[in-house]
Every structure is written in C-alpha cells, then in structure tokens.
Write a protein that holds these residues in place. Structure first.
Motif, PDB file in Angstrom:
ATOM      1  N   ARG A 218      44.149 128.018 -45.223  1.00  0.00           N
ATOM      2  CA  ARG A 218      43.165 129.097 -45.117  1.00  0.00           C
ATOM      3  C   ARG A 218      42.523 128.977 -43.736  1.00  0.00           C
ATOM      4  N   PRO A 219      42.696 129.959 -42.866  1.00  0.00           N
ATOM      5  CA  PRO A 219      42.179 129.807 -41.494  1.00  0.00           C
ATOM      6  C   PRO A 219      40.676 129.594 -41.432  1.00  0.00           C
ATOM      7  N   HIS A 220      39.910 130.252 -42.312  1.00  0.00           N
ATOM      8  CA  HIS A 220      38.458 130.081 -42.294  1.00  0.00           C
ATOM      9  C   HIS A 220      38.105 128.826 -43.094  1.00  0.00           C
ATOM     10  N   SER A 221      38.247 127.696 -42.430  1.00  0.00           N
ATOM     11  CA  SER A 221      38.076 126.393 -43.064  1.00  0.00           C
ATOM     12  C   SER A 221      37.861 125.355 -41.980  1.00  0.00           C
ATOM     13  N   LEU A 222      37.500 124.152 -42.383  1.00  0.00           N
ATOM     14  CA  LEU A 222      37.416 123.047 -41.425  1.00  0.00           C
ATOM     15  C   LEU A 222      38.767 122.796 -40.776  1.00  0.00           C
ATOM     16  N   ASN A 223      39.845 122.992 -41.535  1.00  0.00           N
ATOM     17  CA  ASN A 223      41.206 122.871 -41.020  1.00  0.00           C
ATOM     18  C   ASN A 223      41.418 123.843 -39.862  1.00  0.00           C
ATOM     19  N   GLY A 224      41.147 125.121 -40.089  1.00  0.00           N
ATOM     20  CA  GLY A 224      41.332 126.121 -39.050  1.00  0.00           C
ATOM     21  C   GLY A 224      40.442 125.888 -37.848  1.00  0.00           C
ATOM     22  N   TRP A 226      39.203 122.937 -36.838  1.00  0.00           N
ATOM     23  CA  TRP A 226      39.646 121.740 -36.126  1.00  0.00           C
ATOM     24  C   TRP A 226      40.800 122.056 -35.181  1.00  0.00           C
ATOM     25  N   HIS A 227      41.743 122.882 -35.650  1.00  0.00           N
ATOM     26  CA  HIS A 227      42.928 123.193 -34.860  1.00  0.00           C
ATOM     27  C   HIS A 227      42.732 124.374 -33.914  1.00  0.00           C
ATOM     28  N   GLY A 228      41.527 124.932 -33.865  1.00  0.00           N
ATOM     29  CA  GLY A 228      41.250 126.012 -32.932  1.00  0.00           C
ATOM     30  C   GLY A 228      41.845 127.347 -33.335  1.00  0.00           C
ATOM     31  N   ARG A 229      42.207 127.507 -34.591  1.00  0.00           N
ATOM     32  CA  ARG A 229      42.774 128.779 -35.040  1.00  0.00           C
ATOM     33  C   ARG A 229      41.689 129.811 -35.305  1.00  0.00           C
ATOM     34  N   ILE A 230      40.465 129.357 -35.440  1.00  0.00           N
ATOM     35  CA  ILE A 230      39.297 130.241 -35.460  1.00  0.00           C
ATOM     36  C   ILE A 230      38.274 129.656 -34.490  1.00  0.00           C
ATOM     37  N   GLY A 231      37.421 130.528 -33.945  1.00  0.00           N
ATOM     38  CA  GLY A 231      36.424 130.054 -32.996  1.00  0.00           C
ATOM     39  C   GLY A 231      35.161 129.529 -33.646  1.00  0.00           C
ATOM     40  N   THR A 232      34.798 130.115 -34.781  1.00  0.00           N
ATOM     41  CA  THR A 232      33.597 129.675 -35.497  1.00  0.00           C
ATOM     42  C   THR A 232      33.856 129.728 -36.995  1.00  0.00           C
ATOM     43  N   LEU A 233      33.095 128.929 -37.718  1.00  0.00           N
ATOM     44  CA  LEU A 233      33.155 128.909 -39.180  1.00  0.00           C
ATOM     45  C   LEU A 233      31.763 129.167 -39.714  1.00  0.00           C
ATOM     46  N   GLU A 234      31.673 130.107 -40.655  1.00  0.00           N
ATOM     47  CA  GLU A 234      30.368 130.561 -41.122  1.00  0.00           C
ATOM     48  C   GLU A 234      29.808 129.668 -42.229  1.00  0.00           C
ATOM     49  N   SER A 235      28.545 129.870 -42.492  1.00  0.00           N
ATOM     50  CA  SER A 235      27.852 129.139 -43.553  1.00  0.00           C
ATOM     51  C   SER A 235      28.086 129.806 -44.901  1.00  0.00           C
ATOM     52  N   GLN A 236      27.815 129.061 -45.964  1.00  0.00           N
ATOM     53  CA  GLN A 236      27.763 129.584 -47.326  1.00  0.00           C
ATOM     54  C   GLN A 236      26.534 128.972 -47.974  1.00  0.00           C
ATOM     55  N   ARG A 237      25.396 129.685 -47.852  1.00  0.00           N
ATOM     56  CA  ARG A 237      24.153 129.148 -48.382  1.00  0.00           C
ATOM     57  C   ARG A 237      24.130 129.233 -49.903  1.00  0.00           C
ATOM     58  N   SER A 238      23.549 128.212 -50.513  1.00  0.00           N
ATOM     59  CA  SER A 238      23.374 128.233 -51.958  1.00  0.00           C
ATOM     60  C   SER A 238      22.156 129.070 -52.306  1.00  0.00           C
ATOM     61  N   SER A 239      22.153 129.628 -53.492  1.00  0.00           N
ATOM     62  CA  SER A 239      20.945 130.307 -53.963  1.00  0.00           C
ATOM     63  C   SER A 239      19.865 129.246 -54.174  1.00  0.00           C
ATOM     64  N   LEU A 454      43.235 108.188 -31.648  1.00  0.00           N
ATOM     65  CA  LEU A 454      43.074 108.933 -30.405  1.00  0.00           C
ATOM     66  C   LEU A 454      42.756 110.378 -30.746  1.00  0.00           C
ATOM     67  N   LEU A 455      41.636 110.850 -30.254  1.00  0.00           N
ATOM     68  CA  LEU A 455      41.209 112.231 -30.484  1.00  0.00           C
ATOM     69  C   LEU A 455      41.222 113.003 -29.172  1.00  0.00           C
ATOM     70  N   ASP A 456      42.182 112.713 -28.310  1.00  0.00           N
ATOM     71  CA  ASP A 456      42.120 113.214 -26.942  1.00  0.00           C
ATOM     72  C   ASP A 456      42.480 114.682 -26.807  1.00  0.00           C
ATOM     73  N   GLY A 457      43.054 115.283 -27.851  1.00  0.00           N
ATOM     74  CA  GLY A 457      43.385 116.697 -27.756  1.00  0.00           C
ATOM     75  C   GLY A 457      44.530 116.989 -26.811  1.00  0.00           C
TER      76      GLY A 457
END
Length: 724
Positions: A218-224, A226-239, A454-457
């Motif tokens: 799922r691109p809208h995820s920490l996975n996406g 981390w790999h730069g497939r999305i530029g930002t990831l949004e919040s999901q606030r709890s009620s 190594l996290l050198d990218g």
C-alpha cells in the motif's frame, strides 16, 4: 464520567525541543572529529561530513500541571544541549519502546514490559501508527454488521492500551491518565498520556496512518514513505484525542519526530521491533507485518540521528521478533504466559463493560476473538543480542567485555589483580547492531565480530553486513573495523536477514565465521594463511532459526550448532584445523532455539546449553568428536525464564522468570538442583559466565559483575562499571 475509569484530558501543549542532524549514513556516529567509519577490506576508514540539520519547531508555552512538573519529561528549549551523564557514574535507568501498532508491545515485548514497570523504572511507550485497520471494532463473527469508523477504532485501541498499562502498574485497569497534545520535532502533533498514579509510565501516540495490510503493498504507508514512493504520509487521529489538527510527515520528519522523543525522554535502553524479519519461504512475502519492519527502520534512523546530538544519553537497544514467532517453540513457562495473556485480555476488552465512558469502546474486539494471538502470549524472543561470548581474558589475565551503545562498540577492562572494571570506551564507527561475539587469538590478541546496518541510501540501500576488529597488539587498542560483507544478494531478496556471527579460531590463528542467511541455511567465510578471507560458501542446513553458536574443545576441534523448530543441527571438525563437516543430526528434542556452547569440563568435547520449550527448564548435552549427542542432562529446580544459558567454568547464569539475573555455582548441583541466587537488576541481552564471575549489561548501559564464589586462585570482589 464512567463508573470504573475516569480519564482526565488536559488539552494543552508542551514543547519537544532540540535540533537534529539530517538522516545519517549510519556508517559512523562521530562524537568527535576522530570518529571513523568502518571501511571495506583494503580501504582506509573515512569520516563522514556532517549532514544538514533540521529546524526545530517554534516555541510554545509549556503546560502546567503534572506533566510539566515531571523532570524526566522536561524537553528544555530548542537547540539545547542535554546534560551529559557524569563520567564514571551510573545513568538513571529509563526505557523507551517504539512499536508500529497498539498491542505490538503487549504481544511481542512482554513480560519485559511488566518487569520494567514493577522495577519502578521510567517507561515511555511510543506508538507510530494509529492502528486504525479497516475501522471495524468487532469480533470477526460480528464484523459484517458493524460500522467502519477508523477514528473510533483507533480510540478503542488506545483505551485498551491505557487499561492494560494501568493494570500492570497499579493493579486496576481504571486508574486515570492525564492526556495532553504536544508538538513534535517533525512539525506535527502527538498525544502524550501520563498515568496519574505512576507518572513514570507514559504513552505517546504519533497517530500516523497505518498500511492497512500485513504484506500487500500500500503506497500510503511507512513502507511507501521509507522507499520514497510517496512524499508525505498523513495522520489518522483517534476520536477523543487532544490532538486537534491533522498533519502530514515526510520521511525525514518522521525520523526527526522519533529523534525528538528520544531527546525528550532520554532513555538508556530502547525496545523496538525487528527491522530485518526475513521472507516467508512459503509465500515469498515479508515474514512480519510491513509496518513492524519499516517502523523499526524509522526507529533505527532516529537512533542514529539522536546519537549525533551533543551530550545525548547513550542508549542500548533490544529488537524483538514479531509474527515469525507463531511457528516457533514457546519460550515462556505457564505462569508467565498466563500473566501475559491476562494483560492481552484486558486490552481486548473481553468483559464488554464500558468503564472508559466512550462510544468507541474500551478495547480491541478484533483481538478479543483470539487474545493469545497465534501463540504470541506464550513466547517472547529477541531477534538479536543473544551472544554469551562477549567477555574474554587476555594472556596477561585482564578481562575485556564488549557491548553496543549508541551503535558503537563499548569496551570495558578489569585488571588481572582483581581490581574494579573500568569503561566503557566507545570505539569509532557506528551502525553496530545489538550483540557481538569475541574470541581470543593464539598470539594473545582479542577479536570482536558483529553485524552493522548501513542506512546510506546508496545503490545498495538498506544493508546489513558482518564486521570485525582486532587488537593491534596483545593488550593494545583495537584497530579499524573491517567489512566481511554478507551472503545476501540485496535487501529486497531477504530483508537483510542475517544472524549474528559465530566464530571459531584454529591453533594457527585462522578464523572461520559462520552465520545464518535469509534462506535459513548456514554460510561460512574462512580466513587464509595471509589473513585474508575467502568467499562465502554454503554449509547447508534447513529451516535454521536464530543465531548459531560455536565452541572449541580441548583437542582444538571446532563445533558449530544451529537450531531448527524441531531439533538442533551441528557441524564439527574431525581434527583440529580440518574442515567443518555437516550438518549432522543431534537427536535432540525441540529447544527454545537460544543456544550456548562451551568446552566440556572433562576436557573431551563440548557442552551445549539450551532450554525446554514452554517451561524454561535448563538442559545440556555433551558432544565428543563428530558423533551425535552422548548425554543429555536436565537440571532440576530451574528458575524458568527465557533466553540462552551461559555455562562458564565457575558459574551458570540465566535470565530468571522475574527478569533478574540468576547465578549458581556450576558442578555443585544437589538433588534439588542448582543453588540459584538472584541478582536483583534487569539486564539486556544474555549474560556471559566465566571462571571469575558473570557479566551482564544492565538497562542503564552499565556492566554489572557477579564474582564467582571465593576459592583457590579465584579472585573475589563485586563491582559495577557504569556507562559514561
């Protein structure tokens, strides 16, 4: 207000300050200009250029009330330099946990959590995502008729976590919390909950959107992200959260946010999930939840960034295995597993009593259908840091101990005259993973082996590899790190899932290094007469899990052991210096997978130490030559617990059911079993028992030493060497 749980919510803000360096290349964490990174063979170490710093959020008024008065949560001011710990004195122990979802900590980190709370140690649990899933808070049988509400389900999971931690800390699941909104160093907002009856217990909700699938991309995820497939990831606030506005994070801002929380809580010890859990051989997919994997990688990057902050608190780390524990033997005794299950039942809201006073519900009904998970409440398993070979004696009688703090090798020394331990000295070069092993060389020098991340990218992206360092002369300083590479093709092929190395050294000084790869086989590299290393070769084995262990007998023959879910495999030399042959079957029953090996006391062969599944009872087996096991011994009157058994010449050492170190004289076992003594402190990884005593690394980052009972030629004296 509800009948049984009153939650006081103060919607206010408190600053998380500090400016942090940009995402590190984790080939080094230079605290001084002399800090060096490890270099491949034949290349000189280098010092990385300082990365750009991220700007800190604008100041906001500090909150008043209990949270703002808690010294441990004082964030200071933007760009501050934290107070460095006093040299030679213990740092105040503090623990921080970083997990992807609400319940990951309860399933995969307990009983360590409850033991920490009972010890009175400050603990902050950080939840990266909201855990909103599909928004349905219902048992599977009721899911079809339930209404999806992601904000509501996120709140229900928060309510369940608050109830579980309240119960662990106070005995009552309704003990109230103070809840505030705090700005983060990444420019967003988070919720901070403080247990009113025990303000040392705190929960932080970052409320980032989760993937919504275990391993389907799922691109809208920490996975996406981390790999730069999305530029930002949004919040999901709890009620019901005091966080009043939505926000979005870039990859760098997530790292900055976690690093800011490290600066806020200044932990000496961090618990996190496994950033390299491997690939399921049956499905070819990631063996763990993708949020677990990438949440852990964000935590790694944040720890590396925090290590660059001047005067920061030095940190030890422990990684925990997640979903892969489902198919592995259980590690916990029935009483401990029962306590863990009780906490999960509280989180799952089994009784359905609305004592939290919210329409969302007071727990996670998805979990209520199976509160034990897939056998998770009967198990806890460290993904790294199970070595019992991290203390060595040099030819002058000086003891050397090694651990990892701040991603650097930490070294302690104890003089031969029985004096106190000193240290730690941190070796240049960062990115070291938890857990190292050490060996003595025939010329009197000591060598240390481990893995680093190594996290050198760069072209290889995320990568783990084996590294080693040796003393330049007997008793002298250690030289630069040397890269020994990895048998893995790339991160995508197996999530860089390699074990810690096991090492044997022949009489000629040539080492053989063995580790498990992501295909669950053993691989080896052998040192040539010129000191160089040959290529990786496959030793074989199937379904190997965990870290292999090695030992050499009095005749100079090397043995290597590796666990499978059903038995133990071994490789051995027919003669000293010969090739390792195997795998051979040991005929042993299942173990809890955590092994240790030491030379047999009678001088013939080696002894393998392990535990009985679902009980924690101790067992050992003797091996001689290249034949199967010759004798299995069960130690009555065990102390339960989990993890490796360290069987030194003078003492046995284990983690007890209470989490404390338990020691007993080896060879003095009566009908009732060993005479165990509890050393009442919590520790990281596994202990190392030797002739003189037992070493263990406390959650404060200090070396704790339990001497062997006084006797002829055995020095006595108790001592503790703190992290600087």
């Amino acid at each position: 207000m509800s009948r049984r749980r009153a939650v006081s919510t103060a919607v206010t803000t408190a600053l998380v300050g500090g400016a942090f360096a940009g995402l590190l290349s984790v080939t080094g964490t230079p605290e001084t200009a002399a800090a060096q990174t490890a270099a491949p063979e034949g290349k000189a170490p280098t010092t990385p250029a300082a990365p750009p710093r991220a700007s800190a959020p604008s100041p906001v008024p500090m909150a008043t009330g209990p949270e703002s008065q808690d010294p441990a949560s004082d964030p200071g001011t933007p760009g501050r330099t934290p107070r460095p710990p006093a040299s030679g004195a213990h740092s105040a122990t503090s623990v921080m946990q970083i997990v992807a979802h609400p319940d990951d900590d309860l399933f995969f980190m307990n009983p360590d959590i409850s033991q920490t709370i009972r010890s009175g140690t400050p603990l902050a649990a950080v939840y990266l995502t909201a855990g909103e899933s599909d928004g349905v808070n219902a048992r599977p049988r009721d899911a079809a008729s339930a209404k999806a509400d992601k904000a509501g389900y996120a709140e229900a999971r928060q309510n369940g976590i608050r109830a579980a931690y309240s119960e662990m800390a106070t005995g009552s699941r309704t003990s109230p919390w103070d809840r505030v909104a705090i700005p983060t160093a990444g420019g967003g907002l988070a919720e901070l909950d403080t247990l009113r009856a025990d303000p040392k217990v705190r929960l932080v909700w970052l409320q980032i959107r989760e993937a919504g699938s275990t391993n389907q991309y799922r691109p809208h995820s920490l996975n996406g992200l981390w790999h730069g497939r999305i530029g930002t990831l949004e919040s999901q606030r709890s009620s019901g959260t005091p966080v009043a506005a939505d926000f979005r994070y870039t990859k760098d801002e997530v790292v900055a946010t976690i690093a800011g929380l490290l600066d806020r809580f200044r932990p000496t010890f961090v618990r996190m999930q496994d950033p390299s859990p491997g690939i399921d051989p049956k499905t070819g997919k990631i063996g763990d939840h993708q949020d677990h994997l990438y949440g852990a990688r964000f935590a790694q990057a944040a720890l590396a960034r925090y290590a660059e902050l001047p005067g920061h608190q030095r940190i030890g780390v422990q990684n925990y295995l997640g979903y892969p524990t489902s198919v592995l033997p259980h590690t916990l005794d029935p009483e401990t597993a029962g306590d863990k299950l009780k906490t999960l039942k509280t989180y799952a809201w089994l009784d359905g009593v609305n004592d939290c006073g919210t329409p969302a519900g007071c727990g996670d009904l998805k979990v209520a259908a199976r509160p034990a998970g897939r056998g998770w409440t009967a198990t806890v398993r460290y993904a790294r840091g199970t070595s019992t070979s991290w203390v060595q004696r040099d030819r002058d009688g000086v003891l050397h101990a090694f651990s990892v703090l701040d991603g650097q090798l930490a070294a302690w020394r104890k003089p031969a005259d029985g004096g106190a331990w000193s240290g730690p000295t941190l070796l240049p070069g960062g990115g070291m993973d938890t857990g190292v092993t050490s060996v003595s060389l025939p010329d009197g020098r000591i060598a240390v082996y481990g893995t680093r991340t190594l996290l050198d990218g760069g072209p290889a992206g995320y990568r783990r590899e084996v590294v080693s360092t040796e003393q330049t002369a007997p008793g002298g300083a250690f030289g630069p790190w040397r890269s020994l590479g990895t048998p893995e093709r790339n991160d995508a092929a197996g999530t860089s899932d390699i074990s810690a190395p096991a090492v044997t050294v022949g009489a000629d000084g040539r080492a053989t290094l063995v580790l498990r790869d992501s295909l669950r086989r053993l691989n080896a590299r052998e040192q040539g007469a010129d000191g160089g290393w040959g290529p990786w070769r496959v030793l074989g084995g199937a379904d190997v899990v965990g870290d292999p262990v090695a030992a050499t007998d009095a005749k100079g023959r090397a043995y290597v052991f590796a666990s499978t879910p059903k038995t133990v495999l071994f490789w051995a030399q027919h003669v000293s210096g010969g090739p390792l042959t195997g795998p051979a079957l040991t005929a042993l029953p299942p173990t809890t997978l955590a092994l240790s090996a030491s030379p047999a006391q009678n001088g013939d062969g080696v002894r393998l130490w392990f535990r009985k599944p679902a009980s924690g009872d101790l067992r050992s087996a003797d091996f001689s030559g290249v034949g199967p096991v010759s004798r299995v011994t069960e130690l009555p009157g065990g102390v339960a617990g989990f993890g490796p058994v360290s069987g030194g010449d003078g003492l046995l050492a284990v983690r007890s059911r209470t989490g404390f170190l338990a020691t007993a004289p080896r060879g003095r076992t009566g009908a009732a079993g060993p005479a165990w003594k509890l050393e009442k402190f919590l520790f990281a990884g596994a202990p190392d028992a030797g002739t003189d005593g037992v070493a263990a690394i406390g959650l404060d980052g200090g070396l704790h030493w339990t001497p062997a009972p006084a006797g002829p030629g055995v020095p006595n004296g108790r001592g503790v060497a703190a992290a600087e």
